[in-house]
Design an enzyme around this catalytic site. Structure first.
Site, PDB file in Angstrom:
ATOM      1  N   ASP A 212      26.032 -12.134   5.318  1.00  0.00           N
ATOM      2  CA  ASP A 212      27.186 -11.499   4.912  1.00  0.00           C
ATOM      3  C   ASP A 212      26.615 -10.358   4.256  1.00  0.00           C
ATOM      4  O   ASP A 212      25.890  -9.921   4.452  1.00  0.00           O
ATOM      5  CB  ASP A 212      27.104 -12.874   3.220  1.00  0.00           C
ATOM      6  CG  ASP A 212      28.607 -12.576   1.894  1.00  0.00           C
ATOM      7  OD1 ASP A 212      29.195 -11.772   2.464  1.00  0.00           O
ATOM      8  OD2 ASP A 212      28.111 -13.848   1.467  1.00  0.00           O
ATOM      9  N   ASP A 215      26.767 -10.823  -1.470  1.00  0.00           N
ATOM     10  CA  ASP A 215      26.116 -12.649  -1.676  1.00  0.00           C
ATOM     11  C   ASP A 215      26.496 -12.618  -3.294  1.00  0.00           C
ATOM     12  O   ASP A 215      26.368 -13.461  -3.569  1.00  0.00           O
ATOM     13  CB  ASP A 215      24.864 -12.901  -1.115  1.00  0.00           C
ATOM     14  CG  ASP A 215      25.086 -14.191  -0.787  1.00  0.00           C
ATOM     15  OD1 ASP A 215      25.719 -14.938  -0.300  1.00  0.00           O
ATOM     16  OD2 ASP A 215      23.715 -15.050  -1.001  1.00  0.00           O
ATOM     17  N   VAL A 220      34.384 -12.107  -0.025  1.00  0.00           N
ATOM     18  CA  VAL A 220      33.712 -10.841   1.299  1.00  0.00           C
ATOM     19  C   VAL A 220      32.911 -11.682   2.037  1.00  0.00           C
ATOM     20  O   VAL A 220      31.557 -12.325   1.472  1.00  0.00           O
ATOM     21  CB  VAL A 220      32.952  -9.858   0.182  1.00  0.00           C
ATOM     22  CG1 VAL A 220      32.135  -8.939   1.092  1.00  0.00           C
ATOM     23  CG2 VAL A 220      33.385  -9.192  -0.609  1.00  0.00           C
ATOM     24  N   ASP A 234      34.105  -3.137   2.252  1.00  0.00           N
ATOM     25  CA  ASP A 234      34.323  -4.317   3.731  1.00  0.00           C
ATOM     26  C   ASP A 234      34.059  -5.437   3.273  1.00  0.00           C
ATOM     27  O   ASP A 234      33.105  -6.064   3.106  1.00  0.00           O
ATOM     28  CB  ASP A 234      32.870  -3.483   4.496  1.00  0.00           C
ATOM     29  CG  ASP A 234      32.833  -3.893   6.511  1.00  0.00           C
ATOM     30  OD1 ASP A 234      33.448  -4.589   6.518  1.00  0.00           O
ATOM     31  OD2 ASP A 234      31.241  -3.815   6.509  1.00  0.00           O
ATOM     32  N   ASN A 236      35.190  -7.961   5.347  1.00  0.00           N
ATOM     33  CA  ASN A 236      35.441  -8.927   6.422  1.00  0.00           C
ATOM     34  C   ASN A 236      34.040  -8.147   6.812  1.00  0.00           C
ATOM     35  O   ASN A 236      34.038  -9.167   8.415  1.00  0.00           O
ATOM     36  CB  ASN A 236      36.081  -9.014   7.429  1.00  0.00           C
ATOM     37  CG  ASN A 236      36.663  -7.572   7.936  1.00  0.00           C
ATOM     38  OD1 ASN A 236      35.227  -6.084   7.709  1.00  0.00           O
ATOM     39  ND2 ASN A 236      37.846  -7.079   8.420  1.00  0.00           N
ATOM     40  N   ASN A 238      32.534  -6.683   8.836  1.00  0.00           N
ATOM     41  CA  ASN A 238      31.996  -5.718  10.448  1.00  0.00           C
ATOM     42  C   ASN A 238      32.090  -4.514  10.177  1.00  0.00           C
ATOM     43  O   ASN A 238      31.657  -4.191  11.253  1.00  0.00           O
ATOM     44  CB  ASN A 238      33.553  -5.760  11.445  1.00  0.00           C
ATOM     45  CG  ASN A 238      34.433  -5.404  10.845  1.00  0.00           C
ATOM     46  OD1 ASN A 238      35.065  -4.023   9.412  1.00  0.00           O
ATOM     47  ND2 ASN A 238      35.789  -5.433  11.047  1.00  0.00           N
ATOM     48  N   ILE A 240      33.596  -1.966   9.047  1.00  0.00           N
ATOM     49  CA  ILE A 240      34.428  -0.924   9.087  1.00  0.00           C
ATOM     50  C   ILE A 240      35.012  -0.662   8.460  1.00  0.00           C
ATOM     51  O   ILE A 240      35.861  -1.694   7.849  1.00  0.00           O
ATOM     52  CB  ILE A 240      35.243  -1.315  10.292  1.00  0.00           C
ATOM     53  CG1 ILE A 240      34.922  -1.097  11.580  1.00  0.00           C
ATOM     54  CG2 ILE A 240      36.608   0.417  10.695  1.00  0.00           C
ATOM     55  CD1 ILE A 240      35.209  -1.781  12.542  1.00  0.00           C
ATOM     56  N   GLU A 252      39.662   0.999   9.182  1.00  0.00           N
ATOM     57  CA  GLU A 252      40.340  -0.887   9.793  1.00  0.00           C
ATOM     58  C   GLU A 252      41.376  -0.863  10.415  1.00  0.00           C
ATOM     59  O   GLU A 252      41.611  -1.701  11.772  1.00  0.00           O
ATOM     60  CB  GLU A 252      39.998  -1.789   8.948  1.00  0.00           C
ATOM     61  CG  GLU A 252      40.006  -3.212   9.045  1.00  0.00           C
ATOM     62  CD  GLU A 252      38.997  -3.975   9.402  1.00  0.00           C
ATOM     63  OE1 GLU A 252      39.338  -5.240  10.687  1.00  0.00           O
ATOM     64  OE2 GLU A 252      37.749  -3.479   8.527  1.00  0.00           O
ATOM     65  N   SER A 270      21.868 -30.058  19.866  1.00  0.00           N
ATOM     66  CA  SER A 270      20.403 -29.198  19.881  1.00  0.00           C
ATOM     67  C   SER A 270      20.362 -28.681  20.947  1.00  0.00           C
ATOM     68  O   SER A 270      20.241 -27.064  20.805  1.00  0.00           O
ATOM     69  CB  SER A 270      19.381 -29.809  20.058  1.00  0.00           C
ATOM     70  OG  SER A 270      19.512 -31.315  20.954  1.00  0.00           O
TER      71      SER A 270
END
Length: 582
Positions: A212, A215, A220, A234, A236, A238, A240, A252, A270
């Site tokens: 994240d 937070d 977001v 930003d 997302n 990423n 950008i 973006e 697992s």
């Protein structure tokens, strides 16, 4: 303030460890049931307690042998190796059990005898005495009775074993409940805005899901479509965002519009979570403080290493081999996919209990990008530790019902244009064939523990990760593989016949044979594809090689799944190179 925070961290790690050992082993969970809420009765016998005791006592005995020291010095040496966060717990156990362990080892009692006499291993009525090592010449029962007479268990030890639960203390109850919730629901421990993404690495944090970048804002998170092309921030994660001053177009929009951005989600077990216990934890000839530096991280990631895994790995491996993952290849293909990953796996995951686990998926059908979902419960539908293992395997009818229910849930949560890949079950006969007569790391010093002995010990305790494959019974191994093939055929038929509104669906066999062939061409041996400590899971090498095989199949047979190559990748890296970290 610093000292009080360290005290809290020490306490937290102790509670997390105890609850984890109670609930989160790599053995399958009850078939078709939700994971149970953990409790913490100290005196409660569990097979994993016995395994843990025998392993630790074996290491202590071998440390004394290797360093030509007393057993007391070996115990102190082992605690000194442990990182500070867990040293307090180690010293408490050393004070409690150390004198008894030292006295018995000094009298040439092996780890099996020690742990039975400490009552950390227990013989159930009508069941055999479980042991890892060859029994003493006088017989195991006689040796245990002798050890108990020697030891005459102290009152302190008895009161410790009779103590019901540290979680009954009012000051610890809330913390215990939160830890139980995380272990049960597989969502981040530290997630201030509740979007199921975190800025903390472990405790189901960004080792498991993309990190994240805010937070404190629930809108977001990784994987969402950009808010107003991320001109001002930003949204997302990423990396950008902002506007190109040359033409006023948001970066973006310029680089990611129409780029087929997509995330990757693993629904697995697992193997997908990448369960791993470092062999240097049990190999005294290699053991040092450096060997245990990653111990707190391993505990708080449930002994899993998703950050190096085959589907969602994103960090360079520190546990041998190398990292190659579907996520990294998707990111390389399209830099706009940065951080869009979710590893929703659990130790013991199967098609039945995955129906509960899938609810921790974080995908908004209206706001987020499509996703590639890998459904890969490759063994636990046929693997269990039950004595009548065949009767406890998932049937084809149950498999069909479980998987279709999971797909229906995905259809109601995945954005349109997503893809689902069903992965077939592995043929686990590969495990016995390649390991049974080799020495386990614990047996390398004295040539006294083979994988066959380990498998028999775990099976006796009913904590075997797979009684059907980890057995000298060839007929049972063949029957287990036959059932695995039946369940794989169910998946294959689902992919052929079922249709869903928001995703298409594909099937692929688990690529074990191709992985082994590829590794042999590289000069490797088949046993190196299996985790050395548990003798069951795919190793780091196997995971990395499997990625390449899966990618090539998708590239040639389902190119639409992977999306287009982004022609702006180099420009993105040049402009946002400082924001591309994970």
């Amino acid at each position: 303030m610093k000292e009080s925070r360290q005290t809290f961290l020490n306490l937290f790690f102790i509670l997390w460890l105890l609850l984890l050992l109670k609930t989160a082993s790599s053995s399958p969970l009850p078939r078709g049931k939700d994971p149970r809420a953990p409790s913490l009765p100290f005196g409660l016998y569990k097979g994993h307690t016995c395994v843990g005791c025998v392993l630790v006592v074996s290491v202590i005995e071998q440390l004394a042998q290797w360093h030509n020291s007393t057993v007391k010095a070996a115990v102190e040496r082992l605690c000194d190796y442990i990182p500070e966060k867990l040293q307090g717990f180690c010293y408490v156990l050393a004070e409690l059990y150390g004198p008894h362990i030292a006295e018995l080892i000094d009298r040439e009692m092996n780890a099996d005898v020690v742990c039975h006499s400490l009552r950390l291993c227990k013989q159930d009525p009508g069941q055999p005495l479980c042991h890892l090592y060859s029994p003493p010449k006088v017989g195991l029962s006689v040796a245990i009775r002798k050890a108990k007479r020697i030891m005459k268990t102290s009152k302190d030890l008895k009161s410790f074993l009779g103590f019901s639960s540290v979680c009954t203390f009012p000051l610890l109850a809330n913390l215990c409940e939160k830890i139980k919730y995380i272990l049960r629901n597989k969502v981040p421990f530290e997630d201030f805005d509740g979007d199921k993404f975190s800025t903390f690495p472990t405790l189901r944090g960004y080792h498991w899901r993309g990190r994240d970048c805010n937070d404190k804002n629930t809108t977001v998170y990784p994987g969402r479509r950009p808010d107003n092309w991320d001109a001002k921030g930003d949204s997302n994660c990423n990396g950008i965002w902002g506007v190109d001053p040359k033409d006023g177009i948001p970066y973006e929009e310029k680089f990611c519009k129409g780029a087929d951005s997509r995330g990757v989600v693993l629904l697995g077990d697992s193997a997908g979570a990448h369960f791993h216990i470092p062999p240097e934890w049990m190999t005294v000839t290699q053991m040092s403080a450096k060997s245990f530096a990653n111990l707190p991280m391993a505990f708080s990631d449930e002994f899993d290493w998703p950050q190096f895994s085959e589907i969602t790995g994103f960090l360079n491996s520190t546990i041998g081999g190398w990292t190659d993952s579907l996520y990294l290849r998707l990111r390389k293909r399209n830099r706009c996919n940065h951080r869009d990953l979710q590893n929703i796996s659990q130790n013991g995951g199967s098609s039945g209990n995955l129906l509960s686990l899938i609810k921790s998926l974080a995908r908004n059908q209206l706001l987020d990008n499509p996703a590639i979902v890998i459904y890969a419960t490759i063994g636990n539908d046929v693997c269990n530790g039950e004595r009548d293992t065949l009767a406890h395997m998932t049937t084809p009818k149950e498999m069909l019902s479980n998987v279709v229910q999971a797909l229906q849930y995905l259809d109601s949560h995945l954005p349109n244009g997503s893809h689902v890949i069903l992965t077939g079950l592995v043929d686990g006969r590969f495990l016995w064939d390649n390991l049974h007569d080799r020495y386990h790391p614990l047996g390398q010093l004295n040539k006294d523990v083979t994988y066959s002995q380990l498998y028999s010990f775990l099976d006796c305790l009913q904590v075997s990760p797979c009684s059907g494959w980890l057995t000298p019974n060839e007929t049972l191994r063949n029957l287990t593989s036959e059932r695995a093939l039946q369940l794989s055929n169910v998946l294959k038929e689902i992919a052929r016949s079922e249709k869903f509104a928001n995703f298409d669906i594909f099937y692929m066999d688990f690529p074990l044979r191709q992985t082994a062939e590829e590794w042999r061409k590289m000069g490797g041996e088949s046993w190196q594809l299996i985790e050395p400590v548990d003798g069951f899971h795919p190793s780091q090498i196997a995971s990395a090689l499997g990625t390449g095989i899966t990618w090539q199949k998708a590239l040639h047979e389902w190119p639409q799944v992977l999306g287009k190559e982004n022609p702006f990748n180099d420009q993105i890296e040049a402009i946002f190179k400082d924001q591309g970290g994970h």
